[in-house]
Design a protein around this motif. Structure first.
Motif, PDB file in Angstrom:
ATOM      1  N   LEU A 749       0.799  -1.223   0.000  1.00 46.53           N
ATOM      2  CA  LEU A 749       0.000   0.000   0.000  1.00 46.53           C
ATOM      3  C   LEU A 749       0.831   1.271   0.000  1.00 46.53           C
ATOM      4  O   LEU A 749       0.380   2.309  -0.466  1.00 46.53           O
ATOM      5  N   GLY A 750       2.049   1.223   0.566  1.00 48.54           N
ATOM      6  CA  GLY A 750       2.861   2.415   0.759  1.00 48.54           C
ATOM      7  C   GLY A 750       3.163   2.630   2.233  1.00 48.54           C
ATOM      8  O   GLY A 750       2.367   2.283   3.102  1.00 48.54           O
ATOM      9  N   ASN A 751       4.343   3.168   2.527  1.00 48.94           N
ATOM     10  CA  ASN A 751       4.828   3.444   3.885  1.00 48.94           C
ATOM     11  C   ASN A 751       5.298   2.197   4.630  1.00 48.94           C
ATOM     12  O   ASN A 751       5.567   2.268   5.829  1.00 48.94           O
ATOM     13  N   GLU A 752       5.425   1.067   3.940  1.00 45.15           N
ATOM     14  CA  GLU A 752       5.901  -0.150   4.610  1.00 45.15           C
ATOM     15  C   GLU A 752       7.421  -0.123   4.788  1.00 45.15           C
ATOM     16  O   GLU A 752       8.142   0.488   4.001  1.00 45.15           O
ATOM     17  N   PRO A 753       7.927  -0.824   5.820  1.00 48.79           N
ATOM     18  CA  PRO A 753       9.370  -0.943   5.993  1.00 48.79           C
ATOM     19  C   PRO A 753       9.964  -1.913   4.972  1.00 48.79           C
ATOM     20  O   PRO A 753       9.300  -2.867   4.542  1.00 48.79           O
ATOM     21  N   VAL A 754      11.210  -1.671   4.615  1.00 44.13           N
ATOM     22  CA  VAL A 754      11.958  -2.572   3.740  1.00 44.13           C
ATOM     23  C   VAL A 754      13.077  -3.191   4.572  1.00 44.13           C
ATOM     24  O   VAL A 754      13.798  -2.480   5.285  1.00 44.13           O
ATOM     25  N   TYR A 755      13.203  -4.518   4.466  1.00 47.97           N
ATOM     26  CA  TYR A 755      14.178  -5.256   5.272  1.00 47.97           C
ATOM     27  C   TYR A 755      15.292  -5.807   4.394  1.00 47.97           C
ATOM     28  O   TYR A 755      15.057  -6.257   3.260  1.00 47.97           O
ATOM     29  N   SER A 756      16.498  -5.786   4.938  1.00 47.15           N
ATOM     30  CA  SER A 756      17.638  -6.437   4.278  1.00 47.15           C
ATOM     31  C   SER A 756      17.567  -7.939   4.543  1.00 47.15           C
ATOM     32  O   SER A 756      16.773  -8.393   5.380  1.00 47.15           O
TER      33      SER A 756
END
Length: 822
Positions: A749-756
């Motif tokens: 949707l947007g504003n989600e965290p991105v993880y390594s």
């Protein structure tokens, strides 16, 4: 003394924080004035319960809250702390709320706040008063807690005074003095205070003070119920003010905090109770304080019943006292910060709660001293963001009341304002309704998201339209239809018209127009008549103020495709004075004009028969414009395409808008012309890699990290922010990157965290949609530069899942621009 003469009106938590932060930056020619006694002058700060839950969907608001926590944790008054960092717990009693808590945890992590969704047993450990059987889980943020607002005022005022700030309590502001469009001082009950800058931090009196210079603030004071129990048996003997996390039960519009052996209970579930600024009593007239009104027990009855249910231990207690305390609400739930566009030197910092107070103090101090804010992105807080209708008194009250009602609601990112509507309609509105347009709202405009008339396109055999957003629940799929996918794919294969009227249009004209725009824009705009230029507006620090298109329609006439009212404000503020650059006028032409985008491989087949002008690939090249007639309709045609297909933006006056629609519709019948909506538009623009200001890039970003450095021409005449931007060119540490989701049908949707790969948070998503042409979900995200290499494997947090994603080469569609230039 250092710095200009500054008067801050209002010594609550915001005014106190600003005085402190200005003095930290070396300005000590500052006077802080309030009508009440310090440190408890009688405004909202004086009765605020002080609960600080940092997490919101807004990165800016979360960061303002986090700085407030950091600063208040470092302050004390005679050894007594200004912040009790007991943590925060938001509980879910329904599956929908539990899903929302996972989403909120994602926001927190994306914005750098440690957060965890915990199970019911852990909730009970953190808050033993809870009924274990009702709780499905909770969001725990260890750094949340209780701000001691009055103590924070005292600590910051004392520090500021120690650095030379003058503090005047029990001093009423009678008027703000102006001369030739700028402030000169403040008239008070203790005499006149000369001033070059006046900052209104008056809170619930903000409208009154702003009105002294003729400024309208879209702010509504509303009463909010706060009650205190007597002794709660389970807390008997507690000698510390608070030991356990502040607690929020949003499903019932409630929050709780300990106060030794009692509980304070805040409630938003009652009817909205707006209060006109003229109805607020003065300090000497109020029985308790001006911001406190009598408690209405009947409005609190449901809150007490729900409290006894969720916290059974309170059944043995009773409500001892309560207030209806006044707080400020705005039309869009964001603060009001910045300088008046009518009176130079008059600034406001309004509609700011304790949660964000110290952060706003720092932001305003940077803005005032440095000319820009470097710590926070304030584009969504700027007081000059509003359209004229946003300032209508009835609108302000209606939106303030509705925002009060919805304060704890689970809101979808696309959820539109429901009332008052409709406000602004394009000349195409009736035709759109006839086609079954599903309307959302943007800046007051009714804007179709898709058309039911296109439902028959969904079942085409050669199109695969997955249903995105339905995992883990169908809540996320609101405001979506498979018709969106059909309209997107049809645009790629045939031709569609899009209503672009909601986009802001400005006219810059006069003998000095070319020189003015040369000074403001990063690209060369002083080119031949008919040229169209994509360019940027920069701040003095090299950050992006906006991205715009500039079409030269005449020697002294330019049309600017802008992003909103802040662009109008920015250009107007920088208009030349005197005759150095000749006369220039900037005018908003949006209300009197309209625009249709005609895009797709068959667009020329539709357009060319309607005009005697040559609209071939060579007759009107890409990024060129022409004033012409389509049938009987005078049109400005710009060969631009935000969806990555052959076509034009077609502008005409509002009175000719419906005729333009009908003319194109009739001509397009044999070519299969359809109308398409904003859902398809957003999917297509992400496939093409086009950035959206306000989502993908904001004031905090520079051209190089955003991927629009090509619009900065280092060798052109000097422009605002030029040297600062060039200094940042070789210092890129993060990049706006394109990710594709590798799970079939998945999107976010947007504003989600991105993880390594190691599980650490490395960035956050800006814009997202499903790419129907490429057959994958698309998410643009801010990432560290070292992780922005195509092929890098990452994961995106989506509710309680982590979706696999991969950094991709961009643009995803038509990288050689052959379709656009055809």
């Amino acid at each position: 003394m250092a710095g200009p003469q500054v008067v801050i009106i209002g010594a609550g938590v915001v005014g106190a924080a600003l005085a402190d932060e200005l003095s930290i930056k070396g300005w000590d020619n500052v006077t802080l004035v309030d009508q009440g006694p310090l440190p408890e002058p009688g405004g909202s700060s004086s009765h605020a319960p002080g609960l600080v839950f940092q997490t919101t969907a807004s990165k800016t608001m979360t960061e303002l809250a986090s700085y407030t926590v950091e600063k208040l944790c470092s302050l004390d008054v005679e050894g007594e702390p200004c912040f009790l960092q007991v943590g925060g717990l938001e509980v879910a009693t329904t599956p929908a709320r539990l899903a929302e808590l996972h989403r909120r945890a994602g926001w927190a992590r994306a914005w750098g706040v440690a957060a965890e969704v915990v199970d019911p047993d852990r909730c009970l450990e953190l808050a033993p008063l809870l009924d274990r059987d009702q709780v499905l889980g909770g969001l725990h943020v260890p750094t949340d807690g209780l701000a001691k607002a009055v103590r924070a005022v005292q600590a910051q005022v004392t520090r500021a005074a120690g650095r030379g700030v003058r503090v005047l309590e029990r001093t009423e502001v009678l008027d703000v003095l102006t001369e030739d469009g700028r402030v000169t001082g403040v008239a008070t009950s203790a005499g006149e205070l000369p001033a070059e800058i006046v900052v209104c931090c008056a809170g619930i009196w903000g409208q009154k003070v702003a009105g002294m210079v003729g400024m309208t603030l879209p702010l509504t004071p509303l009463a909010h119920q706060l009650a205190w129990t007597g002794q709660v048996p389970a807390l008997a003997g507690q000698t510390e003010e608070a030991l356990r996390p502040i607690l929020r039960h949003q499903e019932a519009d409630l929050y709780y905090r300990e106060h030794f052996d009692q509980l304070a209970i805040g409630y938003y579930g009652h009817r909205p109770m707006p209060v006109g600024v003229t109805e607020i009593l003065g300090v000497d007239d109020a029985e308790v304080m001006p911001s406190v009104q009598p408690f209405t027990e009947e409005d609190f009855a449901e809150a007490w019943r729900e409290t006894n249910s969720l916290l059974p231990g309170t059944a043995g207690a009773k409500i001892e006292e309560g207030i209806n305390g006044l707080f400020s609400f705005t039309t869009d739930d964001m603060p009001l910060l910045g300088e008046s566009n009518q009176v130079k030197g008059f600034w406001v910092a309004e509609a700011v709660w304790v949660t964000h107070s110290a952060g706003v103090g720092r932001a305003m101090a940077e803005w005032l001293v440095d000319g820009h804010c470097s710590s926070f992105d304030l584009h969504a807080c700027d007081v000059n963001r509003f359209e004229q209708h946003h300032l209508a008194p009835d609108y302000v009250v209606a939106r303030g009341c509705q925002n009060f009602v919805e304060i704890y609601d689970i809101k979808h990112p696309l959820q539109p304002m429901e009332d008052p509507r409709p406000l602004r309609t394009s000349p195409f509105y009736q035709r759109q309704r006839e086609l079954g347009g599903f309307f959302l709202e943007a800046g007051g405009w009714e804007r179709p998201h898709w058309y039911e008339a296109n439902a028959g396109l969904v079942d085409r055999d050669n199109w695969d339209i997955p249903v995105p957003n339905n995992d883990p629940n169908d809540w996320a799929a609101q405001y979506w239809s498979p018709i969106v996918g059909a309209e997107a794919q049809y645009t790629r294969e045939a031709v569609a018209i899009y209503d672009m009227t909601a986009l802001k249009r400005l006219e810059v004209s006069g003998p000095g127009a070319a020189a003015f725009l040369t000074r403001m824009c990063t690209s060369t705009v002083d080119k031949s008549v008919g040229s169209v230029t994509y360019t940027l507006l920069l701040d003095s620090d090299g950050g992006i103020r906006s991205d715009i298109t500039v079409a030269r329609l005449g020697r002294d006439q330019f049309q600017v495709g802008a992003n909103g009212n802040l662009d109008l404000d920015w250009l107007t503020r920088h208009l030349p004075t005197g005759d150095a650059d000749g006369s220039v006028a900037v005018r908003d032409i949006t209300p009197g004009t309209c625009c249709l985008g005609l895009w797709g491989p068959r667009a020329r087949d539709v357009l060319q028969p309607l005009t005697r002008d040559d609209f071939s690939a060579d007759g009107l090249k890409y990024f060129r414009g022409r004033q012409t007639y389509l049938g009987n309709v005078p049109v400005t045609a710009l060969r631009l395409s935000y969806v990555g297909e052959l076509g034009w933006e077609l502008y005409t006056t509002a009175d000719m808008g419906q005729k333009l629609w009908d003319t194109l519709w009739a001509a397009g019948a044999e070519h299969g012309l359809i109308a398409a909506g904003r859902g398809a538009f957003n999917s297509l623009r992400l496939e093409k890699g086009y950035r959206s200001f306000g989502a993908d890039m904001t004031f905090e970003h520079d051209p190089w990290e955003t991927g629009v450095g090509f619009a900065v021409k280092a060798d052109k005449p000097e422009f605002v922010g030029q040297q600062a931007a060039l200094r940042r060119r070789d210092r890129v540490t993060r990049r706006l990157s394109c990710l594709t989701l590798t799970r079939p049908g998945a999107t976010v949707l947007g504003n989600e965290p991105v993880y390594s790969p190691d599980g650490s948070v490395v960035g956050y998503v800006t814009s997202a949609a499903y790419g129907y042409t490429i057959g994958a979900g698309i998410a643009y995200a801010w990432l560290p530069a070292e992780l922005s290499t195509p092929g890098t494997e990452l994961r995106i947090g989506y509710f309680d899942s982590r979706l696999p994603a991969r950094v991709a080469e961009e643009p995803l569609f038509d990288p050689k621009m052959t379709r656009l230039r055809s």
